[in-house]
Design an enzyme around this catalytic site. Sequence first.
Site, short mmCIF file in Angstrom:
data_model
loop_
_atom_site.label_atom_id
_atom_site.label_comp_id
_atom_site.label_asym_id
_atom_site.label_seq_id
_atom_site.Cartn_x
_atom_site.Cartn_y
_atom_site.Cartn_z
N LYS A 1 13.46 -2.16 -8.23
CA LYS A 1 14.11 -1.40 -7.14
C LYS A 1 14.47 -2.37 -6.02
CE LYS A 1 12.35 0.75 -3.86
NZ LYS A 1 12.37 0.46 -2.41
N GLY B 1 5.35 3.79 -9.05
CA GLY B 1 5.98 2.48 -9.31
C GLY B 1 4.93 1.37 -9.27
N HIS B 2 4.06 1.40 -8.26
CA HIS B 2 2.99 0.39 -8.19
C HIS B 2 2.04 0.52 -9.39
CE1 HIS B 2 3.80 0.91 -3.71
NE2 HIS B 2 4.08 -0.35 -3.93
N GLY C 1 0.81 -1.22 0.00
CA GLY C 1 0.00 0.00 0.00
C GLY C 1 0.83 1.27 0.00
N VAL D 1 11.24 2.72 -11.18
CA VAL D 1 10.65 4.01 -11.57
C VAL D 1 11.31 5.08 -10.70
CG1 VAL D 1 8.51 5.34 -11.71
CG2 VAL D 1 8.49 2.88 -12.21
#
Length: 287
Positions: A150, A36-37, A31, A177
């Site tokens: 990452k 990036g997510h 969460g 990202v």
Amino acid sequence: MEVLGKVADLRDFLAKMRAQGKRIGFVPTMGFLHVGHLALMRDARSDGADCVLASIFVNPLQFGPREDYRDYPRDLDRDKELCRQAGVDALFVPPVEEMYPQGFATYVEVAGITEVLCGRSRPGHFKGVATVVAKLFNIVRPDYAYFGLKDAQQVAVIQRMAQDLNFPVEVRVHPTVREKDGLAVSSRNVYLSPEERKAAPVIYRTLERAGEAVERGERDAGRLIKLLEEGIRAERSARLDYAEVVSWPDLSIITKKIGPGRVLLALAAYFGKARLIDNILVDVEVE
Ligand code: PAF
């Protein structure tokens, strides 16, 4: 978008999807979603998953006793909205008791590759990651699952685990990202003070400098590690955790000559209470 908190409800939902012939793309997260997510969710859509499932679960097992489990940033309402906008079909948000009910006693440990880099600085971290991801893979049975580079060691651990335990899932990896100044996006960047935020891109700059040295022909791991360490130590607000050069994806520590093959240059450093990690992969040609 369906929001589900119970394993049984999620299984019912996924059974319906599969009965319609849909392939499941899965994006597990803790969460406090960032771009990036969202890139992973976009990948799931464009890869042809006909049902995109995301999960949000701040996994207590992967935090050490003095780490930031309680303080880890959370904002479920904002996350739900972002998932909706990203075209997620279902969001799984289990409470801790649903994932680890009373009496829970089974763990997954990936040997070897978890003993270096973050595994050395955060004992037990990857046992927590492997256990929760194995549970999620069993619950969801995704066709594809998405992770960001990452967390390169996490990617290597999950790929190893999926292969070793015969999970019928294709693990897909998205490049790191970055913000405009090179800082890798991370939920933990929110811990940075304005001064620390200004200083933090030193991590990527240092990695790039080491990558350029490899391009110019540097093959000595010791000299590369020194470059990495010096880059971080030159920034007064940073405290180095580790600087390592390892083979990819088996994460063997290289102490002498790097290559041929893929090599991971990896850094972890503290800026105040934020522990940030980043890495680059370089291809080293046969000489
Ligand atoms: O990368 C993360 O957010 C977590 O480690 C993961 C993979 C969701 C497992 O808790």
